[in-house]
Design a protein around this motif. Structure first.
Motif, mmCIF file in Angstrom:
data_model
loop_
_atom_site.group_PDB
_atom_site.id
_atom_site.type_symbol
_atom_site.label_atom_id
_atom_site.label_comp_id
_atom_site.label_asym_id
_atom_site.label_seq_id
_atom_site.Cartn_x
_atom_site.Cartn_y
_atom_site.Cartn_z
ATOM 1 N N GLU A 34 0.835 -1.202 0.000
ATOM 2 C CA GLU A 34 0.000 0.000 0.000
ATOM 3 C C GLU A 34 0.875 1.259 0.000
ATOM 4 O OE1 GLU A 34 -3.419 2.041 2.796
ATOM 5 O OE2 GLU A 34 -3.246 -0.157 2.809
ATOM 6 N N GLU A 37 2.289 1.760 -3.411
ATOM 7 C CA GLU A 37 1.224 2.247 -4.296
ATOM 8 C C GLU A 37 0.973 3.741 -4.050
ATOM 9 O OE1 GLU A 37 -3.551 1.564 -4.681
ATOM 10 O OE2 GLU A 37 -2.328 -0.220 -4.314
ATOM 11 N N LEU A 38 0.925 4.152 -2.776
ATOM 12 C CA LEU A 38 0.703 5.564 -2.439
ATOM 13 C C LEU A 38 1.874 6.440 -2.871
ATOM 14 C CD1 LEU A 38 -0.990 5.222 1.074
ATOM 15 C CD2 LEU A 38 -2.072 5.931 -1.080
ATOM 16 N N LYS A 39 3.098 5.904 -2.747
ATOM 17 C CA LYS A 39 4.263 6.663 -3.216
ATOM 18 C C LYS A 39 4.193 6.868 -4.733
ATOM 19 C CE LYS A 39 7.767 5.645 0.280
ATOM 20 N NZ LYS A 39 9.059 4.970 0.543
ATOM 21 N N LYS A 41 1.471 6.912 -6.575
ATOM 22 C CA LYS A 41 0.371 7.852 -6.830
ATOM 23 C C LYS A 41 0.818 9.279 -6.495
ATOM 24 C CE LYS A 41 -3.996 8.765 -7.732
ATOM 25 N NZ LYS A 41 -4.519 8.723 -9.066
ATOM 26 N N SER A 42 1.549 9.447 -5.391
ATOM 27 C CA SER A 42 2.057 10.757 -4.999
ATOM 28 C C SER A 42 3.011 11.306 -6.065
ATOM 29 C CB SER A 42 2.768 10.658 -3.652
ATOM 30 O OG SER A 42 3.369 11.880 -3.325
#
Length: 180
Positions: A34, A37-39, A41-42
């Motif tokens: 997760e 994935e967030l990195k 997206k960021s």
């Protein structure tokens, strides 16, 4: 007699500690996935932001260039439309033995050229007729005179005014009928 019953770990079954450790490892790998994935997206959003910011800056720069060019070329167009007027005046002055009639005809033709050039550039004369209602937005009253017409109407025009693109460039100087 000794208890020789095998423990769950000895029997090949996972112990409670093993289950908790496996569950924690699973949660950790999910959290790491997760986080990755967030990195991603960021990073993607940061890239989109930078591109949008650059595009906005480019649009602002292009708009400034277009405004600058339109100002420059608007004056150029206006000057270009006045060149024939200057040419006519020079040609008229070059004639040494012109009669008063020829001078008058040349001046009238030159005035027509000038008026046409002004109108092409949206410079329109304000020349109210006698009896027209006084409009303080387009007229400037020089004096009030007694007249046989309705009060606050134009009696005479001392100097034409001009509009440029529906904006008053110079108000018409007028005399106005005084109240009776």
């Amino acid at each position: 007699m000794s208890d020789t019953t095998p423990t769950p770990s000895q029997a090949g079954e996972p112990s409670g500690e093993d289950i908790v450790a496996a569950h924690e490892a699973d949660l950790l790998s999910q959290a790491q996935a997760e986080l990755a994935e967030l990195k991603a997206k960021s990073a993607e959003l940061a890239d989109q932001f930078l591109r949008a910011k650059a595009e906005a800056e480019n649009a602002r720069r292009r708009a400034e260039d277009e405004i600058s060019k339109s100002r420059k070329f608007a004056v150029e167009s206006f000057a270009d439309s006045l060149l024939p007027v200057a040419d006519s005046l020079e040609a008229g002055l070059a004639i040494k033995d012109a009669t008063p009639q020829q001078i008058r005809e040349g001046a009238e033709a030159t005035l027509r050229q000038l008026v046409a050039a002004l109108e092409r550039n949206k410079v329109i004369a304000i020349n109210p007729a006698a009896g027209a209602k006084f409009d303080p937005h387009q007229h400037q009253a020089i004096s009030m005179v007694p007249a046989e017409q309705e009060a606050n109407t134009v009696v005479g025009v001392l100097q034409k005014g001009y509009l440029i693109a529906d904006r008053v460039l110079r108000p018409a100087l007028v005399t106005v009928a005084a109240p009776k």
